[in-house]
Design a protein around this motif. Sequence first.
Motif, mmCIF file in Angstrom:
data_model
loop_
_atom_site.group_PDB
_atom_site.id
_atom_site.type_symbol
_atom_site.label_atom_id
_atom_site.label_comp_id
_atom_site.label_asym_id
_atom_site.label_seq_id
_atom_site.Cartn_x
_atom_site.Cartn_y
_atom_site.Cartn_z
ATOM 1 N N GLY A 24 -5.007 65.149 11.617
ATOM 2 C CA GLY A 24 -4.337 66.053 10.699
ATOM 3 C C GLY A 24 -4.211 67.478 11.199
ATOM 4 O O GLY A 24 -3.492 68.278 10.607
ATOM 5 N N GLU B 8 -2.885 69.683 7.715
ATOM 6 C CA GLU B 8 -2.586 68.474 6.940
ATOM 7 C C GLU B 8 -1.523 67.598 7.602
ATOM 8 O O GLU B 8 -0.836 66.839 6.924
ATOM 9 N N GLN C 257 -1.521 63.432 1.323
ATOM 10 C CA GLN C 257 -1.530 64.803 0.816
ATOM 11 C C GLN C 257 -1.704 64.798 -0.694
ATOM 12 O O GLN C 257 -0.864 64.296 -1.436
ATOM 13 N N HIS D 297 -3.370 75.020 7.646
ATOM 14 C CA HIS D 297 -4.149 75.576 6.541
ATOM 15 C C HIS D 297 -4.926 76.827 6.926
ATOM 16 O O HIS D 297 -5.149 77.697 6.084
ATOM 17 N N PHE E 19 -6.732 66.640 1.363
ATOM 18 C CA PHE E 19 -6.612 65.277 1.878
ATOM 19 C C PHE E 19 -6.873 64.268 0.768
ATOM 20 O O PHE E 19 -7.845 64.368 0.024
#
Length: 384
Positions: free
Chosen positions: A344, A363, A94, A65, A86
Amino acid sequence: MRLQVLVITVLSMFFLSCKDELRLEVPQDIGDGLAVGSFNEVNINDAELSKMVEDVQNEVYSGVHSILIYKDDKLVLEEYFPGHIFDYVKTGHQGDVVNWGSDSLHRVMSVTKSITSICTGIAIRKGFIKSADQSIFDYLPGYEEYRKEGKERITIEHLLTMTSGIDGNEWLLPYANPENAIMGIYFSETPINKILEKDQRFDPGSGFQYFGGSNFLLSAIIANATGMKMDKFAEQYLFGPLGINKYQWLQINQGIVDGAGGLSLSPRDMTKIGALFLYNGVWNGEQIVTTEWVERSAHPYHTNNWMNNWDDHWGMRGYAYSWWTHTFVKSGKRVPMYYAAGWGGQYIMVIPDLNTVVVFTGENYTSYRPPFDILKKYILPSIN
């Protein structure tokens, strides 16, 4: 005529190549306390980083991200990529897709543990807690019934270093499983009791076991010692001085602030945390946390120094005061690093020898996490 065609062809190829070449912009100065600068100012090769950004955009590395690089007092790279919010109950955890940006709050997961550690260090520096060597029960009134079977020897330092010996290994089951040791605490009506009633697996200080229950206990200890819940304590003594004005912090039952994984921050504010430690606990000339605390966070606790393979992509190199430690190889030399790590792909990486902080968010909750590969392949080689 042939010469004209040749010239047009060459020029076309030139302009096409210029069009396709990715240009990385200097981050914006948004007045948040982070100075910005160019790659040239900090002696970084931007070609490597341009390729890195292209590869993330093209999903050679998926689920990233953000990537930020702070070097020599300047934020020189700040790149964001679309991705999922999240959501614990969704497949792969996701949720909706969003365009992440500089003002986006990101759930930083176990990076929270490192923030909880900083708050503990500040509470000691301010005199609310006498020392990390104190028994946890000095600050857990009402839980004396658990002061037995070896638990009476657990100190605050044991919680910080995951060496309490309380049986709660959260790596045994996926986090999607409510039977996971840490997930059971989130769902408990009496979380402190839930932690302390667990069996004592080994003597405090004699071994390592990753268990976020330690950080819930630290959150309760800070609240009892200071008279302030940890989110308000952090706001006054850590976030406020750093100019961190926007955050979210989850609370569980009994009003306990989630010191294990419930904090949401922006990547720029994560960078400030890294810069605070890069400069030995000082921000804008103010000593926020002691240099000694930074040292204890940068070097593994004596039982937690595994050092298996020097240059693996990531792994258990060492565990300090709720920060991981690692060593890379750059140009034949070992480069030590310590970092806050979250499920993550959330990372605050502090590399003192290179005067650098690297931040990632992502993620990859149920898939491979690429940040260490990206660091090795592109970022470390780009630093001259």
